[in-house]
Write an enzyme that holds these catalytic residues in place. Sequence first.
Site, PDB file in Angstrom:
ATOM      1  N   LYS A  28     -16.196  15.701  -0.067  1.00 20.93           N
ATOM      2  CA  LYS A  28     -15.089  16.104  -0.965  1.00 20.93           C
ATOM      3  C   LYS A  28     -14.660  14.957  -1.882  1.00 20.93           C
ATOM      4  CE  LYS A  28     -11.553  13.920   1.321  1.00 20.93           C
ATOM      5  NZ  LYS A  28     -10.343  13.202   0.832  1.00 20.93           N
ATOM      6  N   THR A  75      -7.992  16.956  -2.853  1.00 21.68           N
ATOM      7  CA  THR A  75      -8.528  15.730  -3.442  1.00 21.68           C
ATOM      8  C   THR A  75      -9.026  15.942  -4.866  1.00 21.68           C
ATOM      9  OG1 THR A  75      -9.224  15.161  -1.196  1.00 21.68           O
ATOM     10  CG2 THR A  75     -10.034  13.778  -2.955  1.00 21.68           C
ATOM     11  N   TYR A 114       0.787  -1.233   0.000  1.00 27.08           N
ATOM     12  CA  TYR A 114       0.000   0.000   0.000  1.00 27.08           C
ATOM     13  C   TYR A 114       0.821   1.287   0.000  1.00 27.08           C
ATOM     14  CZ  TYR A 114      -3.875  -3.108   1.247  1.00 27.08           C
ATOM     15  OH  TYR A 114      -4.810  -4.109   1.244  1.00 27.08           O
TER      16      TYR A 114
END
Length: 332
Positions: A192, A249, A47
């Site tokens: 968001k 984001t 990850y």
Amino acid sequence: MKVAVLGAGAWGTALAGHLAARHDTMLWARDRALIDSLSQNHENTRYLAGVRLPESLAFEADFGIALKHAAAPDALCVVATPVAGLRALCRAMRQANVVPAHIVWLCKGFEADTQCLPNEVVAAELPGHASNGTLSGPSFAREVGQGLPVALTVASPSADLCARTVAAFHHGAMRIYTGDDVTGVEVGGAVKNVLAIATGISDGLGLGLNARAALITRGLAEMSRLGVALGGRAETFTGLTGLGDLILTATGDLSRNRTVGMQLASGRTLDEILAALGHVAEGVRCARAVLSLAQSRGIEMPITHAVCRVLFDNVAPRDAVQALLNRDAKPE
């Protein structure tokens, strides 16, 4: 301070590495193979590949051992699971009869089937637990893992939890602000992600920087309307966990949700995108919940509605954009 981080995805791993520079930190994951790899390589090759973790960071696959570490008198428990795993983790704490006194969670989104925010999940599963809250803000795990500057907000009605979280995280290149608007912070962190899918679609279609700016600005209005209706404070949405996280984001190349939008614009199916992504894209998981909550309260969220049509109703991205452009003029 003893700190246990429960969940070894990218974000949990990055924050555990940051915490281990100052504190007795343990990173837990239920996947024994992942823990063995972390212990051997001091790198989360699954990850967070390429980020070296401190030698002082401990790794643990035994949930009971990790809970005991988190339940020490001077300890902090950091829950780093996705929203979808939060309820099960709280129940596992109860079943183990070890509920840490101080819990802060990192997950962002609404629980898909119940439309609950994380704080509502914790309140339902750990009734009477007072020292808890959320840590959120504009942050990519990889940059935190690399030691680059970041500012986050911990929100909790408990001054003790806020102070403990600041003591744990506020060092090096990380700055922590405090507040008590848990609902506002969590709504910002959820919505968001949906809006980032919208800006990814716009960028993927080559609609330009003007369109991106319009989507972010009008998206912030959608976020604020829903957040205030759910009990958040309007000023929260102009801070780090609202506007700040939205800008990051919606525009950052490391954003998984923006990537989903861009790839949808290129013609790939949602199933193909999610299969290749390898990480959770919370905007996909919670988009329906966001729209349902808005509709039940009579709140207009046209951008969110357009995203849901693309994600779940097989509407072509360009057609969804055209429908937004065809909306009647109105006062801002």
